[in-house]
Design an enzyme around this catalytic site. Sequence first.
Site, PDB file in Angstrom:
ATOM      1  N   PHE A   4       3.923  75.132  -6.394  1.00 27.52           N
ATOM      2  CA  PHE A   4       5.056  75.302  -5.304  1.00 27.52           C
ATOM      3  C   PHE A   4       4.288  75.212  -4.107  1.00 27.52           C
ATOM      4  O   PHE A   4       3.128  75.591  -3.609  1.00 27.52           O
ATOM      5  CB  PHE A   4       5.304  77.073  -5.182  1.00 27.52           C
ATOM      6  CG  PHE A   4       6.175  77.265  -6.883  1.00 27.52           C
ATOM      7  CD1 PHE A   4       7.425  77.332  -6.805  1.00 27.52           C
ATOM      8  CD2 PHE A   4       5.502  77.909  -7.790  1.00 27.52           C
ATOM      9  CE1 PHE A   4       8.157  77.640  -7.763  1.00 27.52           C
ATOM     10  CE2 PHE A   4       6.012  78.097  -8.791  1.00 27.52           C
ATOM     11  CZ  PHE A   4       7.600  78.173  -8.965  1.00 27.52           C
ATOM     12  N   ASP A   5       5.183  74.759  -2.944  1.00 28.22           N
ATOM     13  CA  ASP A   5       4.900  74.798  -1.555  1.00 28.22           C
ATOM     14  C   ASP A   5       5.441  76.336  -1.413  1.00 28.22           C
ATOM     15  O   ASP A   5       5.795  77.338  -2.362  1.00 28.22           O
ATOM     16  CB  ASP A   5       5.949  73.946  -0.924  1.00 28.22           C
ATOM     17  CG  ASP A   5       5.834  74.165   0.524  1.00 28.22           C
ATOM     18  OD1 ASP A   5       4.895  74.045   1.276  1.00 28.22           O
ATOM     19  OD2 ASP A   5       7.067  74.484   1.334  1.00 28.22           O
TER      20      ASP A   5
END
Length: 229
Positions: free
Chosen positions: A17-18
């Site tokens: 994930f960002d």
Amino acid sequence: MLESPIHTQDRPIAVLFDLDGTLIDSIGLLLGSLHYAFEGFDGTIPTDEEWVAGIGTPLGTQLAPFARSPEELDHLMSRYRRFQRANHDSLTTLYPGALDTIKALHDAGHPMAIVTSKGNVMMDITLAFTGLAPYMQSTIGCDSCDLHKPDPFPVNMALSELGYSASEAIFVGDSPHDIKAGNGAGVTTVAALWGPFTKLSLAPTHPTHYLEDISELIPLVEAISTTKR
């Protein structure tokens, strides 16, 4: 690792994930930090739109085009970080459903990682504050490596720390920089449309999938896992 019916080969796929704009809504904090940094500045000042377009790249990279000297860059970065740290807790929130989704992925046995251009100190503060920290087996921030998104290096670094190959992983991000980095690393890319970037702005980077809401990630992971069996 917990057993799970969601898997590729003999283990669950990894989910990267960002952070900003993907798991947390911090746009107000980032723009507030920007305005504070340039308060009283007599040079060119970035617009809010220009600043949002650069989210996903390191702070120094965003500020450098507006600074006329290294000293000015240091001054702008210092003011930006001062506001960011002072106002972090009041202007940082998880997107609705984000923590429940992370918990569900964890319970299903999926290893997870953060790949962000946020500085490591602020990354750690954010992960602890939001309750995300216990669920992440790898956290790659701006200070973790010398190459940054849209270069695929930080994505590959997270994969290496998890012990996973690109074919066994997906990367969820809201910006073109995220999608370019994920595509460059060879992972399945998922564009998060609940962040500040539109589908139109993300389309040229060719994400593998688009999602309108983070709650849609669980069935997507199940579908991707099925195709990779």
